[in-house]
Design an enzyme around this catalytic site. Sequence first.
Site, PDB file in Angstrom:
ATOM      1  N   PRO A  76       0.806  -1.208   0.000  1.00  0.00           N
ATOM      2  CA  PRO A  76       0.000   0.000   0.000  1.00  0.00           C
ATOM      3  C   PRO A  76       0.847   1.269   0.000  1.00  0.00           C
ATOM      4  CG  PRO A  76      -0.538  -1.443   1.857  1.00  0.00           C
ATOM      5  CD  PRO A  76       0.700  -1.942   1.249  1.00  0.00           C
ATOM      6  N   GLU A  77       0.799   1.985  -1.101  1.00  0.00           N
ATOM      7  CA  GLU A  77       1.384   3.322  -1.184  1.00  0.00           C
ATOM      8  C   GLU A  77       0.214   4.279  -1.374  1.00  0.00           C
ATOM      9  OE1 GLU A  77       4.756   3.519  -3.876  1.00  0.00           O
ATOM     10  OE2 GLU A  77       5.079   1.388  -3.703  1.00  0.00           O
TER      11      GLU A  77
END
Length: 277
Positions: free
Chosen positions: A2-3
């Site tokens: 998750p960015e």
Amino acid sequence: MPELPEVETVRKALLKIINKAVIKEVKIFRNDLRWNIKDNLRVILEKDIFQKPYRKGKYLLLPTFKNKILLIHLGMSGQIKIRDNKYVETKHDHITITVEAENSTEYSITYNDPRRFGYVDIFDKREVGHHFLLNRLGLDALDRNLTFGYLKGCFENRKKSIKNTIIDQSIIAGIGNIYASEILFSAKIHPYRSANSLNFDEISSIIKASKFILKKAIRVGGTTIQNHVQPDGKLGYFRQKLKVYGRKGLKCLNCKNIIITSFIGKRSTFFCEYCQV
DNA sequence: CGGCATCCCTGGGAGC
DNA sequence: TGCTCCCAGGGATGCC
């Protein structure tokens, strides 16, 4: 992993249901995430009402009417699942919050995180600027104040690589290892270049490439490398659009030379040594 | 203050 | 098939 785009995908999904939703029940199955979840989280949240969720870098912030903020960080393997109220917990589900949405429908919101590198916290709204995870954050990668002037100031006196610099959350918040390779490839900048060596055009192209790539990834629901799943269970489709990350040994899409990989500060970095200068 | 190494964690894939 | 080993990486922390 998750960015920014993956977290933004979660925020948009939550926005559809939790604004003005009443918190009916909070269940914590295990509290030893990156740090221990506060013991009183359940008592504080129950009967409160969510407001509109927002995001700072990779952090998701869910404010409430009683002036609290529920903070969620997905770490590397965290996931939010939004299901109907008949949802049955599975492995690595750590918290489930049941809410009654404005339209009277009940939903369960579940935080699942196999590796438990993520974190969930609750605190007063007025502490938001002082929270130990938020107070050192730089500008969000999509913030309109992220200008040449801002980055120029950050890059001065910084001899370390531009790759390590753009994933430094105290400078730009939201870019992680995958998008860092993509952004530098798009901007045609060699990842080993020292940050303070970049000129006006190069800094400008990093800004432009960041906004372009991150927005495009948001539009297709983020990147799924191993386990990024959107809150409704669908996969993110940006993986098909990655131009350099994961393409070791394949031809550069610009110049047909071979994409190589090396470790910069323990993180794998993909680049073309011919067209990234 | 900058820069670097270390640590936390589990699943999945490679190699034997 | 089953074991072991290694890798994925966000980010705080501590040391020089």
